[in-house]
Design a protein around this motif. Structure first.
Motif, PDB file in Angstrom:
ATOM      1  N   LEU A   1       0.835  -1.193   0.000  1.00 43.91           N
ATOM      2  CA  LEU A   1       0.000   0.000   0.000  1.00 43.91           C
ATOM      3  C   LEU A   1       0.873   1.247   0.000  1.00 43.91           C
ATOM      4  CD1 LEU A   1      -2.806  -0.601   2.664  1.00 43.91           C
ATOM      5  CD2 LEU A   1      -3.082  -0.376   0.200  1.00 43.91           C
TER       6      LEU A   1
ATOM      7  N   GLU B   1      -0.874   7.014   1.065  1.00 45.87           N
ATOM      8  CA  GLU B   1      -2.160   7.608   0.695  1.00 45.87           C
ATOM      9  C   GLU B   1      -3.266   6.557   0.666  1.00 45.87           C
ATOM     10  OE1 GLU B   1      -2.385   8.501  -3.364  1.00 45.87           O
ATOM     11  OE2 GLU B   1      -4.265   9.641  -3.248  1.00 45.87           O
ATOM     12  N   GLN B   2      -2.943   5.403   0.094  1.00 48.75           N
ATOM     13  CA  GLN B   2      -3.952   4.340   0.001  1.00 48.75           C
ATOM     14  C   GLN B   2      -4.312   3.798   1.378  1.00 48.75           C
ATOM     15  OE1 GLN B   2      -1.800   1.836  -2.757  1.00 48.75           O
ATOM     16  NE2 GLN B   2      -3.089   2.470  -4.485  1.00 48.75           N
ATOM     17  N   ALA B   3      -3.304   3.622   2.228  1.00 50.28           N
ATOM     18  CA  ALA B   3      -3.567   3.119   3.574  1.00 50.28           C
ATOM     19  C   ALA B   3      -4.503   4.073   4.311  1.00 50.28           C
ATOM     20  CB  ALA B   3      -2.254   2.945   4.329  1.00 50.28           C
ATOM     21  N   GLU B   4      -4.251   5.355   4.165  1.00 47.37           N
ATOM     22  CA  GLU B   4      -5.131   6.334   4.813  1.00 47.37           C
ATOM     23  C   GLU B   4      -6.533   6.280   4.230  1.00 47.37           C
ATOM     24  OE1 GLU B   4      -3.383  10.245   4.617  1.00 47.37           O
ATOM     25  OE2 GLU B   4      -1.665   9.548   5.800  1.00 47.37           O
ATOM     26  N   TYR B   5      -6.595   6.124   2.934  1.00 46.18           N
ATOM     27  CA  TYR B   5      -7.902   6.118   2.273  1.00 46.18           C
ATOM     28  C   TYR B   5      -8.782   5.000   2.822  1.00 46.18           C
ATOM     29  CZ  TYR B   5     -11.328   6.454  -1.545  1.00 46.18           C
ATOM     30  OH  TYR B   5     -12.476   6.608  -2.281  1.00 46.18           O
ATOM     31  N   ILE B   6      -8.176   3.825   3.066  1.00 44.78           N
ATOM     32  CA  ILE B   6      -9.000   2.727   3.608  1.00 44.78           C
ATOM     33  C   ILE B   6      -8.778   2.571   5.108  1.00 44.78           C
ATOM     34  CG2 ILE B   6      -9.210   1.458   1.431  1.00 44.78           C
ATOM     35  CD1 ILE B   6      -7.066  -0.506   2.569  1.00 44.78           C
ATOM     36  N   ASP B   7      -8.045   3.523   5.685  1.00 40.01           N
ATOM     37  CA  ASP B   7      -7.991   3.621   7.134  1.00 40.01           C
ATOM     38  C   ASP B   7      -7.328   2.420   7.806  1.00 40.01           C
ATOM     39  OD1 ASP B   7      -8.495   5.218   9.273  1.00 40.01           O
ATOM     40  OD2 ASP B   7     -10.542   4.501   9.604  1.00 40.01           O
TER      41      ASP B   7
ATOM     42  N   TYR C   1      -5.350  -5.633   7.650  1.00 45.47           N
ATOM     43  CA  TYR C   1      -6.016  -4.932   6.557  1.00 45.47           C
ATOM     44  C   TYR C   1      -7.540  -5.046   6.570  1.00 45.47           C
ATOM     45  CZ  TYR C   1      -1.252  -4.949   4.901  1.00 45.47           C
ATOM     46  OH  TYR C   1       0.099  -4.760   4.821  1.00 45.47           O
TER      47      TYR C   1
ATOM     48  N   HIS D   1     -17.693   1.453   5.055  1.00 42.14           N
ATOM     49  CA  HIS D   1     -16.456   1.988   5.597  1.00 42.14           C
ATOM     50  C   HIS D   1     -16.636   3.434   6.063  1.00 42.14           C
ATOM     51  CE1 HIS D   1     -12.243   2.201   6.310  1.00 42.14           C
ATOM     52  NE2 HIS D   1     -12.148   3.285   5.555  1.00 42.14           N
TER      53      HIS D   1
ATOM     54  N   ILE E   1      -2.542  -6.606  -1.624  1.00 42.91           N
ATOM     55  CA  ILE E   1      -1.737  -6.005  -0.558  1.00 42.91           C
ATOM     56  C   ILE E   1      -1.913  -6.784   0.746  1.00 42.91           C
ATOM     57  CG2 ILE E   1      -1.829  -3.658  -1.515  1.00 42.91           C
ATOM     58  CD1 ILE E   1      -4.018  -4.286   1.416  1.00 42.91           C
TER      59      ILE E   1
ATOM     60  N   ASN F   1     -10.100   1.082  -3.394  1.00 47.01           N
ATOM     61  CA  ASN F   1      -9.032   1.969  -2.955  1.00 47.01           C
ATOM     62  C   ASN F   1      -8.708   2.965  -4.075  1.00 47.01           C
ATOM     63  OD1 ASN F   1      -6.888   3.106  -1.494  1.00 47.01           O
ATOM     64  ND2 ASN F   1      -6.301   1.121  -0.648  1.00 47.01           N
ATOM     65  N   VAL F   2      -7.811   3.888  -3.822  1.00 40.47           N
ATOM     66  CA  VAL F   2      -7.520   4.936  -4.813  1.00 40.47           C
ATOM     67  C   VAL F   2      -6.236   4.668  -5.585  1.00 40.47           C
ATOM     68  CG1 VAL F   2      -8.698   6.807  -3.619  1.00 40.47           C
ATOM     69  CG2 VAL F   2      -6.301   6.319  -3.068  1.00 40.47           C
TER      70      VAL F   2
END
Lengths: 508, 508, 508, 508
Positions: free
Chosen positions: C485, C488-494, C501, D221, D303, D337-338
């Motif tokens: 990840l 940015e992606q980790a933050e996006y899915i928190d 995960y 989410h 991931i 995800n983004v």
């Protein structure tokens, strides 16, 4: 005769949309593009006049433009009243961009095809591709080659010659006669019109034809019957039985286009349902694989014990349609035979079950019988999708049945062409590369030529080298790296390093 | 020569265990049992003396006892030094229960085969099945038919005749000579021994043989080469190319027995691993399907572009072995060709990767080359499973490699026979039903007979009727219900209601 | 009590063969080897005394030696009378090569297990692993941890404590009583023997146990019942419900070992046959997939509508066993429930159909009911393979049935263990890595410790981090490259970039 | 605001076509029809005012008419600018036949949705479903329930409340700001318009809402984040995580609609090609299965190590997109995800490769980044299918790249909705039956009610009984027969005969 298409081509956006699609399809047809590359300079089809009768789709457009790129003159009709993609036809008529053709001044190929022809229009179109007016003499010199799918163009010539020999067309059958059909009447009318205009037209025509290449099992079967009785008028190449045709188009093409047709027609979930596939030849194999790949439970019927054993070993239930029809959600015919689904079968189907044909002619399902069922009502859901409602009745076994309906696709004609866009370009590239090579063989090979001018015509298959050549032209696009035999290995199995690699009876 | 088996038969439990298994196998071989039912009364093989050279398994026991049930006399050897199931051999020697045979007084068939023969023993056994002492005259009258698998028995006769013609056996090759192998020396010694005893034995023998039926691609290839040069001494029937053989045994048999062999040999998880299948003929197709069915990712190599295209269309990566060998956990050869895995390939494999052959001879993997690698060490993990440890070295591309090992199955011989029990009975029932029908044809059909007594022998296939008959005999056991053509449908596709249903070139 | 194994270890070749296999298995168990690498230095299990009750296979040997490599002392029994691989047991007893152990002077772990124990021997072995004589004091200090599979060791302790509390063992049930079984009598006798020797042994034992980690659905269910009634004596970790256990071992392990067991037991073709899988949980899913992968047609039964819907959507027929039993060639139970195949079901099976259990206990198939059928005869084909012959009789529906037989595997016990070698090492590596992590948690985590000394014990699952850790340890060996990840992606899915995960209720 | 649909409904044939399709869809939605049957009389939704934001398809029409059949009043918008099927919307507006509604006098439900909305239109429609003018008072009483898909309606309310609390809408971000997007500007403008008209509208609205049921992973989410910070304004039911939703719609729906979308968009052969699936959750699993079922070779990226291990064990190559992008023919995103496909990834794709998203929002593929690539040209092939041509350039690794193009589907939005007709009715029946049950729970269950009037709102899942009930309602239509537990068996596994059958953490 009016050609609706001629008007529609004025709508430039149609031809432009077709050109877009042709450009994308060219990328998916590496076989045809490789042939243009290899033979474009040599022009092996120079002097050939090709009358083509084959579904007028985007892929066929790439075929047509490959034939012209190799030097041929071409006239084209579709071999199915529903299968034309009008934008493809329009683009072919206008011509490739470098010709500078426009809707007003088209510079492409004469195409006699549109989606939704009537039967009279269909046979008029087929007749039209056989007319070839010499620019200088104004005489109808006819084609030198036929490229056929299902054999309608070839049949027209042969039946025309028969009629001309005896000086008259056979009389119209009446309902109840063996072989009676509405289409038969139309066909005979087409012959009659020609005889009235010119009593020797088909005879002259046939004499100038060097050969035909045929696309389908059904067409090949007709040719073999003509050859068996000595009535075949010119040599034929059986393109259908090239491995890269029958085992690719028939199997992998169907695997793609069957669910595509079902989805576009009905949007009904396939997964979890019970699907019945009538026949387990190459088409049936592809059909069953695709339905299983979507999560359906597939039941297969077969008349050939070898194919039946294959179906069982591939994990499918093998049963007779009548024995399980009450549990089936989809019935798909793949046989090339007649009445494999009878009207009584349809009457026994589940409410809202879906019925479609992906084999060959529209007599695989007994549509005439269905229409004749008392009280049956046909409702159009959308074009090529009809709901046939059956009234409450009593089943042969005495069970009372409530009103129910069955969804029939494309009026019993090929559902992948009628409800979707047919096979994808890539498989058609393999089939059509065989067609192009067959046309070159017929046009250039002295042997065929000799037969054409007096020998005994027969039905031939393409040599295995060409079959392997077609396969080779498609590997790179799939990222497949071929291994090369060492000289020692080639000797060990007694072949040339460059092939062909297998005996003629090898089954792949 | 001592026959270990002769001693072991004294161990009654061995024959009893074999008889149990034969009884269960009969249930799984509906084709052979149907032939006993159909022909048991007519005794069409009366008078035939059949020399059989084919893996001496439980299934072969059912074949042998079908041949005798149809009237034949039989002598048998295995065609592979590891493939004999001793209990099956013992039971056949003792004979079916109704004969009342015992270990002391066996009343069955003479079998010359045991698991783990040496090469000299192997060729002595093969020689032995060709000796047939007439009870009355005491003369060696030889066999009238050969039932062959791989062609060793047939080769022995043909090479014997060649040697007898020129009065001597060719001299032994030395290491480095083309065609040199340890087995070659043993073979020549076998010939020499025969010539010394009787300088015309093979010539007489060959004259009394009416034909051979051959089981495998490799054996058929040898026969075709002999026929091509005019050196074939008697007619041959190619059983391998019956659809119910090549597309069943080769494909579905391998699908069953490949994972079986891998599991019994190694217990290594197949799922999630990368498996490389060398070749995508019928055997390769079955191999790839079974590995995918276990969850492996399968990569395929091919030299034939048509088969390569099939592999790609079936969803497999198509690559050259050398390009991907570093990622591969299993390498399986299926080609019938030589050195498709070289010693250099083995040296490039992953640590503890598994290497096995399920194609034909033990030269598919270059075992001799592997043995010759400097510093290589071979350790027996268990019978037919060896770990070959390769010393730290430098790869051709300059990479340093640490010590590592590769697991080689059955010393490069057929792993499904060496590490498991070969194909399951049901598929062998189809293959062997073809063999029995071929033996009946050779024994009774005047045409073959005529050729045998002076014509030009050739290699034949069984007629399609018999192929369909074999399929039909196996459907009921699978619960598969065949659909019957209506008369109208049969006419429409121009076949008889009872078949055969397809043209000769149909590929299934 | 005599330990046959103790004698057999004298046969050095047994231990050596086991060591060979252990060495190969280590390569296939990257999870356990990674744990040795990560924790070998820290010795997190120092001071732990682990009593293990789990099939004594080659894979378990690698587990045992991982536990000792992390500092634990270990005693081991099998949890199934047929599942021990004697060579693995022997090698573990002798010890890893670096210990210098020999058959005469073994320096490994005490193992109380051999293939083919009697029930009295089985329970004596289970009792034996709970005895732990302190070297200095000579006192039995018992284990500090149990590693259990199915819960037999845990049950022995719990039932022992119950009996000690009331001062007596419950009286023996008699045939006809609910819960009567031969094994029950043996179990009660084992308890009685302990009480006679030491009336507080289990009570003391239980007090010193910090926890148990349990491998199976069935064992976890027993633990949950104890926890629900407040009778659980020490904390438990449910290893079964780690995703890397239940969705790997249960599913992919079965996918591998079911066909393996069927093949080794019967050699019967699976392809083309009809297989019935009772239950569609993780084990049933793996079973169905493997049978389909071999070309069988699979029918599934379910009692849970969600799992039934999954089976249908995966393309399987969903039916009740009794409705289709007459068409079925294989019946496989996967439920963990009782009598899912009754004696009446067996009586309705096809002649020579195969019946096996891969769920849990031997009561899934009503073996007692089968034995009690009038006129039934049991014949041993080979060890763990029996033919049960049923006399001619009249079916419940009035049909006359001829004599017929059914093949029953492993006497109704787990066929993959009884007829093959259980799950392959790789999947066991995932399961056992969870076990090792669970043992470390129980031994070192203060929370568990606290509960053990006075809190209310409960059943726990391993935290998701450890589940993901186990998965991660197995990816490289499969050549799988994990994507990372971005922040940015980790933050996006928190989530944290390093995981975990998914939410706890995520189903994978 | 003008509603194009209002005009189009005048075109009666649109509503009629929609009604036809709804009638057929009802047959494929046995869950919803069973709920009408079960609850039609009791009217459990009487008094509910439901604001629905969910793709306005034919299936949603059946959902809407189920809600009204159970007593609810409904207003509806789509949750995607492209996903509305206009004929379905028209039919719902006109109303069910028994209402006697016509195009001029519609008597159905107010629908604010049409295919091809602009972003301002989209948010105006979403705003519109929250307005509910009481017939008597003329006051806007708002909805009592929200039925949401992706959470846009819920977000509008929550952000509205936030803005009203602080008395102003946040200021517009500018390009380059984190979170900037064209849609953000439109969204803020929508809020501003509401505040200008009525500064407490959303606050009043929120107070009267008893709860929301949410359809998707993404929406759930968002809700979980709100609940975690205490900002959730009313209780929520997570419909997405019902097994009969997430494991059916997400998996089997995608399996159906992914190839459907690809085919309708491109007609490109899938078989033999390389397809890359980004993510292996439920959506990714369904995507991979469908592509393999069509004969593609599938590569997966993940991931999460557990999902990655599942992909490997299921036989897929697991790799990072960047490592293999040059060999890939299709890239499909399934993550939620983004930027899982970046503009640089697109620039590295093969010429004419196809790129589509079937995960959630249109930021999975970095469409903005793609648009910003220098020299990139976007050409519309047909609606929702665009060719993005990239100029000749130099790759990051220094390779020169020629001009090439990539086909992007639905402008990065959900391709199954944009290029096909979304999930088939049958899977939506399962999802929507969960929605209806959730709406009933929220409307009638005192517990939810209580929370709604003052407690701490949280996110709930439906009880397992209801999940099993939904499954049960769909079995009969698939011909699946459920087995019933005996009382003894239910006791043995400690469940009720009628279920629920599994623990809460069971993963199916």
């Amino acid at each position: 005769m009016t050609f609706p298409l001629a008007h529609r081509v004025r709508d430039l956006s149609l031809a432009e949309a077709g050109r877009h699609q042709i450009r994308l399809a060219e990328h998916e047809m590496p076989g045809l593009m490789a042939l243009r590359e290899e033979f474009g300079h040599a022009q092996p089809l120079r002097g050939a006049r090709i009358a083509g009768s084959l579904h007028m789709t985007v892929q066929t457009a790439v075929l047509i433009e490959t034939l012209t790129a190799l030097g041929a003159q071409v006239r084209w009709a579709s071999c199915n009243i529903f299968s034309t993609q009008d934008e493809a036809a329009a683009a072919v008529v206008v011509g490739r961009p470098e010709t500078g053709g426009t809707a007003e001044d088209p510079r492409g190929v004469s195409v006699f095809a549109w989606k939704g022809e009537t039967l009279p229009e269909y046979w008029e179109c087929t007749d039209e591709i056989l007319r070839w007016i010499d620019d200088e003499t104004g005489q109808d010199v006819g084609p030198t080659l036929i490229l056929d799918d299902g054999g309608d163009a070839t049949m027209l010539v042969h039946e025309g010659v028969v009629a001309e020999r005896r000086g008259a067309v056979e009389s119209d059958p009446v309902p109840g006669d063996r072989g009676f059909s509405h289409e038969k009447l139309v066909f005979l009318a087409t012959l009659r019109r020609s005889l009235e205009q010119d009593a020797q037209r088909f005879t002259r025509l046939a004499a100038s034809i060097r050969g035909v290449s045929e696309e389908t099992t059904t067409g090949v079967h007709r040719l073999a019957q003509l050859a068996a009785t000595g009535d075949l008028l010119f040599p034929a190449i059986n393109v259908n039985d090239s491995v890269t045709k029958s085992k690719f188009d028939n199997r992998y093409g169907i695997r793609h286009s069957l669910p595509d047709g079902l989805n576009r027609a009905t949007d009904v979930l396939i997964g979890g349902k019970v699907a019945f596939v009538v026949g387990y030849g190459d088409v049936g194999k592809g059909a069953a694989e695709s339905l299983r790949g979507q999560g359906a439970r597939v039941i297969v019927s077969e008349i050939d014990p070898i194919c039946a054993l294959q179906a069982a070993m591939d994990g499918y239930q093998v049963a007779r349609l009548a024995d399980v029809i009450g549990q089936v959600d989809f019935v798909i015919t793949t046989t090339g035979n007649v009445a494999v689904v009878t009207a009584q079968d349809v009457a026994a189907m589940k409410n809202k079950a879906v019925l479609g044909n992906i084999g060959h002619f529209d007599n695989e399902i007994d549509m005439a019988g269905l229409e004749a069922l008392p009280g049956v009502v046909r409702t159009e859901i959308k074009p090529q999708v009809h709901e046939w409602t059956l009234p409450a009745d009593v089943a042969p076994d005495g069970t009372e049945r409530t009103e129910r309906s069955v969804i029939v696709l494309s009026e019993g004609r090929l559902l992948n062409l009628g409800n979707a866009t047919g096979h994808p370009s890539f498989v058609m590239s393999a089939s059509f590369a065989n067609q192009v090579l067959a046309q070159i063989e017929l046009h250039t090979d002295a042997e065929y030529l000799q037969v054409a001018v007096g020998g005994t015509p027969d039905v031939h298959r393409l040599p295995k080298e060409l079959d392997e050549k077609v396969a080779r032209m498609h590997l790179e696009a799939l990222g497949a790296d071929l291994t090369e035999l060492t000289k020692e290995q080639a000797e060990y199995i007694d072949v040339d390093v460059a092939g062909p690699y297998k005996s003629d009876h090898y089954r792949y």
